[in-house]
Design an enzyme around this catalytic site. Sequence first.
Site, PDB file in Angstrom:
ATOM      1  N   ASP A  61       0.814  -1.220   0.000  1.00  0.00           N
ATOM      2  CA  ASP A  61       0.000   0.000   0.000  1.00  0.00           C
ATOM      3  C   ASP A  61       0.851   1.276   0.000  1.00  0.00           C
ATOM      4  OD1 ASP A  61      -2.125  -1.837   0.390  1.00  0.00           O
ATOM      5  OD2 ASP A  61      -1.975  -1.644   2.573  1.00  0.00           O
ATOM      6  N   GLU A 268     -11.435  -0.062  -3.437  1.00  0.00           N
ATOM      7  CA  GLU A 268     -10.620   0.510  -2.355  1.00  0.00           C
ATOM      8  C   GLU A 268      -9.423   1.231  -2.973  1.00  0.00           C
ATOM      9  OE1 GLU A 268      -9.396  -2.895  -0.008  1.00  0.00           O
ATOM     10  OE2 GLU A 268      -8.132  -3.669  -1.598  1.00  0.00           O
TER      11      GLU A 268
HETATM   12  O1  FUB Z   1      -3.301  -3.556   3.444  1.00  0.00           O
HETATM   13  C1  FUB Z   1      -4.628  -3.807   3.845  1.00  0.00           C
HETATM   14  C2  FUB Z   1      -5.574  -3.501   2.744  1.00  0.00           C
HETATM   15  O2  FUB Z   1      -5.271  -4.264   1.602  1.00  0.00           O
HETATM   16  C3  FUB Z   1      -5.517  -2.089   2.239  1.00  0.00           C
HETATM   17  O3  FUB Z   1      -6.124  -1.166   3.099  1.00  0.00           O
HETATM   18  C4  FUB Z   1      -6.178  -2.262   0.939  1.00  0.00           C
HETATM   19  O4  FUB Z   1      -6.059  -1.188   0.076  1.00  0.00           O
HETATM   20  C5  FUB Z   1      -5.511  -3.511   0.434  1.00  0.00           C
HETATM   21  O5  FUB Z   1      -4.288  -3.246  -0.184  1.00  0.00           O
END
Ligand code: FUB
Length: 367
Positions: A61, A268
């Site tokens: 991320d 996301e």
């Molecule tokens: O790293 C945890 C979660 O996985 C992140 O918040 C999302 O974007 C995905 O990459």
Amino acid sequence: MRTLQSAFALAVPVALTCLCYSCQPAGSSKAADSTQTTVSADSSGKKYLSQPLVSHIHTADPSAHVFNGRIYIYPSHDTATGIPEDDLGSHFDMKDFHILSMDAVGGPVTDHGVALDIKDIPWAGRQLWAPDAAFANGTYYLYFPVKDKKDIFRIGVATSDKPEGPFKAEPAPIPNSYSIDPCVFRDDDGKFYMYFGGIWGGQLQRWNNNKYDSTQGNRKADDLAILPRMAILSPDMKHFGGPVQEVKLLDENGQPYHEKDNDKRFFEAAWMHKYKGKYYFSYSTGDTHNLCYATGDSPYGPFTYKGVILKPVEGWTSHHSIIEKDGKWYLFYHDVQLSGKTYLRNVKVTELHYNEDGAIQTINPSV
Ligand code: FUB
């Protein structure tokens, strides 16, 4: 703090990489040549566009920023916790942040050590997920999602006088914040906006009209897709300066997406950047693993879908950031090259190119 020399050969086999990892003392590693734009193959024949930036810890991320002429990367810090994988991402049970930095893409990468630990966030329960950072008022702000003690994701903020921390968390989450994956964008006029949200494990499906309802499940195929959220930040950078709003995402015909359009709808990992006066809102499609983008004329949107930035990487999640440094544009992203495991990721970088008309050229992470 450790500075990691850029020394991996361009085509280091992953098996050798793992061997080195297991031999090295904690906190030391060698960085890959992140300028690499040619494809290298590992011992299993898999080919990667670029190599991990660090291999002594697992990182994901990546939110990159240029502060004081240096690139700072704010990643999640993945560890093996033994928690079984599920659709809520319970296996992503991270407990601290390490910040990485480098003078230039391709140069040595510094791991600045623990910048914030979950035990020092008074309101936190579990799962410290993807962070972002900003600089204002002579202060560096680290924004992070973590579940509170009622197991509801909220977004917190911590401050430091240095971009690499250590950061001190505020005693409570940002009021009215929820869900995950904050991205804080500074517009040319000095105003800051936060974009955020993630469905499934990110809990966005439980928030309608900014009210929480734990009984709300994922949308059905013919339902309208859930939209990401945004709010302007107040000058103190610790509060929203306006209401939390939906970010309108439209298809090429001006129509909203439905849940069944899951190769294009928001899941996301929001990011915002500006190129030649246009606002580029980019995001992950989650279960179809694309990183897409949509453009608009205002930080509030609406944003019209334009295409795929990054095709699916190895691993389930995809997450990114886009920055300009010394006249070149870069995409920071992650995959699971070092581990082969969904929950043990590694951050990477590659150059990003625009066409004359502002379209982003699609990147293939493995050819
Ligand atoms: O790293 C945890 C979660 O996985 C992140 O918040 C999302 O974007 C995905 O990459």
